[in-house]
Design an enzyme around this catalytic site. Structure first.
Site, PDB file in Angstrom:
ATOM      1  N   HIS A 192     -11.388  -5.391   8.480  1.00 30.41           N
ATOM      2  CA  HIS A 192     -12.224  -5.323   7.281  1.00 30.41           C
ATOM      3  C   HIS A 192     -13.496  -4.503   7.504  1.00 30.41           C
ATOM      4  O   HIS A 192     -14.402  -4.547   6.688  1.00 30.41           O
ATOM      5  CB  HIS A 192     -12.633  -6.724   6.837  1.00 30.41           C
ATOM      6  N   GLU A 206       0.814  -1.220   0.000  1.00 30.67           N
ATOM      7  CA  GLU A 206       0.000   0.000   0.000  1.00 30.67           C
ATOM      8  C   GLU A 206       0.845   1.265   0.000  1.00 30.67           C
ATOM      9  O   GLU A 206       0.495   2.251  -0.653  1.00 30.67           O
ATOM     10  CB  GLU A 206      -0.959   0.002   1.184  1.00 30.67           C
TER      11      GLU A 206
HETATM   12  C1  LIG Z   1      -1.772  -4.768   4.170  1.00 30.98           C
HETATM   13  C2  LIG Z   1      -2.789  -5.643   3.522  1.00 30.98           C
HETATM   14  N1  LIG Z   1      -3.187  -5.366   2.265  1.00 30.98           N
HETATM   15  C3  LIG Z   1      -4.132  -6.127   1.673  1.00 30.98           C
HETATM   16  C4  LIG Z   1      -4.663  -7.197   2.315  1.00 30.98           C
HETATM   17  C5  LIG Z   1      -5.745  -8.019   1.656  1.00 30.98           C
HETATM   18  N2  LIG Z   1      -5.216  -9.349   1.323  1.00 30.98           N
HETATM   19  C6  LIG Z   1      -5.414 -10.390   2.169  1.00 30.98           C
HETATM   20  S1  LIG Z   1      -4.585 -11.734   1.680  1.00 30.98           S
HETATM   21  C7  LIG Z   1      -3.967 -10.970   0.316  1.00 30.98           C
HETATM   22  C8  LIG Z   1      -3.044 -11.723  -0.587  1.00 30.98           C
HETATM   23  C9  LIG Z   1      -1.876 -12.299   0.141  1.00 30.98           C
HETATM   24  O1  LIG Z   1      -1.065 -13.024  -0.699  1.00 30.98           O
HETATM   25  P1  LIG Z   1       0.225 -13.750  -0.174  1.00 30.98           P
HETATM   26  O2  LIG Z   1       1.043 -12.828   0.659  1.00 30.98           O
HETATM   27  O3  LIG Z   1       0.888 -14.348  -1.353  1.00 30.98           O
HETATM   28  O4  LIG Z   1      -0.304 -14.868   0.808  1.00 30.98           O
HETATM   29  P2  LIG Z   1      -1.327 -16.072   0.527  1.00 30.98           P
HETATM   30  O5  LIG Z   1      -2.679 -15.591   0.972  1.00 30.98           O
HETATM   31  O6  LIG Z   1      -1.285 -16.410  -0.914  1.00 30.98           O
HETATM   32  O7  LIG Z   1      -0.874 -17.184   1.399  1.00 30.98           O
HETATM   33  C10 LIG Z   1      -4.431  -9.663   0.252  1.00 30.98           C
HETATM   34  C11 LIG Z   1      -4.123  -8.725  -0.835  1.00 30.98           C
HETATM   35  C12 LIG Z   1      -4.224  -7.448   3.629  1.00 30.98           C
HETATM   36  N3  LIG Z   1      -4.712  -8.479   4.333  1.00 30.98           N
HETATM   37  N4  LIG Z   1      -3.290  -6.673   4.199  1.00 30.98           N
END
Ligand SMILES: Cc1ncc(C[n+]2csc(CCOP(=O)(O)OP(=O)(O)O)c2C)c(N)n1
Lengths: 326, 384
Positions: free
Chosen positions: A131, A62
């Site tokens: 959220h 972000e």
């Molecule tokens: C700071 C932040 N930005 C956005 C989100 C929304 N979000 C939740 S999970 C996710 C993707 C995460 O991907 P990754 O780090 O590859 O982990 P995975 O869920 O694939 O294990 C996003 C964008 C969040 N939780 N925190």
């Protein structure tokens, strides 16, 4: 063009589409905004039609999203960035507060920062933590930012158009619990100014001021109060920075009572500022102290408790009763 | 392959080579990764990482993976039935989690993200505790210090810094435990993760960064986060990085053990990229058909972590039918226990909104709590 009925999500999508069509400098940026169309499908289909250069899936960062949007704006673009959820804006808070908000002033007005930051906010969707928050006061407190929130499809469309056209940074809070509520949009209308409050229901006994998700709640409260013979006026504030104090004042001078309603915590919230200003401006018109209804000085609770935490009809009507009892 | 393989090298045990074990080089076009068990269930050797497990231990890893998968499947079902608001499935990532989780020692400390149900299992956290947050009855629901397993972290990447700070504390205390931080490939883009790399390197903190590269961050592929393989990031910060086959529980165990041992012995941080795949949706709210193709999942199904260990156990005659049958029964019982626990999980008391906000109390909270209580009581009076 005739008015069409559509949801808030579709209205924002239509607004982004219009902006992308009208101005080649407009960009849409954020996590998952491309193929997926955003986690709420707000940007659905935009990348397909405008390409990856204009509808940009960003890395999961972000601070990076807002920081690069600032750079793009310095280069003449008009980025509209999406923060996926309210609680995830804080990694970008530094860029927003220390940089985005202040650069215009530091450059003696020589540079403009036409950046729009869209944030789905508020609760009542049964989500896990981070959220469901309403951090608008944290942004309204910062000089250099403008902060708005639509409550219906028409405002969602037009206020986003105006935010994108504004040369100032605008934080555009989207009431996610109202995303699928439908209402009329007239694309040939001449919209009200971005920061003007709107009277959405007229009444004589008390003024309810709300914005975003709480406008509907206040309209319901006003309808319920009418059955008890009380006439409530409802003002949709629409903008938390600047605030249309004139509109509130005009209403309070007629009704003599004011209740401000928002989901965000009451303590040092938008309602606190309104209560103070209106007390200054309308001291001799007020029949009762200005009351506030909102969240507690507590972290947004687990979803099984959010109905207790969020202002609902009962809490709004309770405050109305208390104000009318003076 | 390690960036700094000498630093990550672990003394090899003489007896570790099984008869017929091969050293397997990466096929052209395939990512280079540490592998000890091929997708076909064939045991291979790696020059830097080896492991020698008893039949009992191998069966234990298999059991962990099967039970974790069953727990996860049950939680997904419970979400579909409306008992949970959301679920983040670990389907496909069992080897990455069990291998790394079993590599930790009781006195190590684990900082998970929100999908580490298998690691929690290894740490002895009761699986039913993991569900409260997804049901919406609490924001965590366990005492992190009971099993040295920190609360789940929703804000992406934050915990990498907490793990680093904790590890700095461990080093200050002169303790010989290690810390492990879990995060995804998407998280690698966050500033917090970059800052964690910086801090851990300059303070030589005993922390292992365990990145589960499951190829996706919701709809965004890893290429949207990085142009170099993630494990190579470590080099720029001055510590070793290694990519391990995340669907190979033996390789993950060997590599994580080596990294934790490095940390314990004062050699500083290390980054492990477990190359794996998220077989299901990002969460139950996600629709992966919008952004990825079925063929991709099918390709990864052939690399299933559980299947490959099963093949190996079968081939080597390390487990009999009775073992698998008993495990099946155990999995059914676990599923039932979880189901019953969730269905009977009480909603929190309303007053919980005001609990534990400050350790020392706060006048405004006291005032609002009293107002809230009086307001709630007014309804009770009305209905009397
Ligand atoms: C700071 C932040 N930005 C956005 C989100 C929304 N979000 C939740 S999970 C996710 C993707 C995460 O991907 P990754 O780090 O590859 O982990 P995975 O869920 O694939 O294990 C996003 C964008 C969040 N939780 N925190």
């Amino acid at each position: 063009m005739a008015a069409e009925k559509l949801s808030v999500v579709k209205a924002i999508n239509a607004s982004l589409r219009t902006a992308l069509e009208n101005d080649p400098k407009v960009l849409v940026m954020g996590e998952d905004v491309g193929k997926l169309g955003g986690v709420f499908r707000v940007t659905d289909g935009l990348q397909k039609d405008f390409g990856e250069d204009r509808v940009i899936d960003t890395p999961l960062a972000e601070s990076g999203i807002v920081g690069t949007a600032i750079g793009l704006a310095l280069r003449g673009y008009r980025p509209v960035v999406e923060i996926q959820f309210d609680g995830f804006v804080f990694p970008a808070y530094d860029q927003i507060v220390t940089q985005l908000a202040k650069m215009h002033a530091r450059a003696l007005g020589k540079i403009k920062l036409p950046v729009v930051i869209r944030i789905p906010y508020g609760g009542a969707i049964g989500a896990v933590e981070h959220h469901s928050e309403s951090p608008e006061a944290l942004f309204a407190h910062v000089a250099g930012l403008k902060v708005v929130s639509p409550s219906n499809a028409s405002d969602a469309y037009w206020m986003l158009q105006q935010a994108i056209q504004s040369d100032d940074p605008v934080i555009y809070f989207e009431p996610k619990r109202r995303y699928h509520d439908k209402s009329e949009l007239d694309r040939s209308a001449i919209p009200a100014p971005l920061h003007a409050a709107r009277t959405v229901r007229q009444g004589t006994d008390l003024t309810l001021v709300a914005y975003g998700p709480m406008v509907k709640t206040c309209l319901e409260a006003a309808a319920a109060a009418e059955e008890e013979g009380k006439s409530l006026e409802v003002l949709d504030l629409r903008s938390m920075s600047p605030v249309d104090f004139d509109a509130i004042q005009a209403s309070v001078e007629r009704t003599g009572r004011l209740v401000v309603v928002h989901e965000a915590p009451v303590f040092l919230g938008t309602g606190a500022e309104i209560a103070a200003r209106i007390t200054e401006r309308c001291f001799y018109h007020l029949e009762a102290p200005v009351l506030r209804v909102g969240g507690y000085h507590a972290p947004y609770p687990p979803s099984r408790l959010e109905d207790e935490y969020l202002p609902g009809l009962d809490r709004v009507l309770d405050a109305v009763d208390r104000a009318l009892a003076y | 392959m390690t960036v700094d393989s000498t630093a990550a090298r672990k003394p090899r045990r003489g007896s570790s080579k099984r008869a017929g074990a091969k050293t397997r080089a990466a096929a052209p076009g395939e990512p280079e990764l540490v592998q000890l068990l091929t997708p076909e269930g064939e045991r291979v050797e790696h020059p830097d990482y080896s492991i020698d497990l008893t039949a009992d231990e191998l069966r234990g890893l298999y059991r962990d993976m099967v039970l974790t998968r069953r727990f996860d499947a049950e939680a997904t079902t419970l979400q579909r039935q409306g008992e949970l608001g959301l679920w983040a499935s670990l389907l496909g990532q069992e080897a990455a989690q069990i291998g790394s989780g079993r590599a930790t020692r009781a006195d190590d400390y684990v900082f998970p993200t929100y999908r580490e149900h298998g690691v929690a299992w290894c740490r002895g956290v009761d699986p039913t505790n993991l569900l409260g947050m997804f049901r919406g009855v609490n924001h965590g629901g366990w005492d992190p210090n009971e099993n040295n397993f920190h609360l789940y972290t929703i804000v992406i990447g934050s915990q990498a810094l907490h793990a680093t700070g904790y590890a700095m504390g461990v080093a200050k205390d002169g303790a010989d435990s290690a810390v492990i931080a879990y995060f995804g490939d998407g998280a690698s883009s966050q500033g917090d993760v970059a800052e964690a790399f910086t801090f851990s390197a300059v303070y030589n903190a005993p922390v292992v960064f365990f990145c589960q590269n499951n190829q996706w961050a919701i709809s965004e592929p890893t290429e949207r986060q990085t142009r170099v393989p993630l494990y190579q990031r470590a080099q720029g910060y001055g510590f070793p990085g290694v990519r391990v086959d995340g669907n190979d529980v033996l390789a993950v165990l060997a590599v994580t053990k080596a990294a934790l041992e490095r940390a314990r012995t004062g050699q500083g941080p290390m980054l492990i990229e477990a190359f794996t795949y998220r077989m299901g949706a990002h969460t139950t709210s996600d629709d992966p058909t919008k952004y990825r193709r079925d063929e991709e999942r099918e390709l990864w199904e052939a690399k299933d972590p559980i299947l490959r260990l099963r093949t190996y156990l079968d081939r080597e005659g390390l487990a009999d039918e009775a073992f698998f049958a008993a495990l099946e029964t155990e999995a059914d019982a676990l599923a039932k226990r979880v189901r019953d626990a969730v269905r009977t999980m009480p909603d929190p008391d309303n007053m919980a909104i005001f609990e534990n906000i400050y350790a020392d109390g706060h006048a405004l909270v006291d005032e609002e709590r009293a107002q809230f209580a009086a307001y709630q009581a007014s309804f009770a009076e009305e209905s009397n």
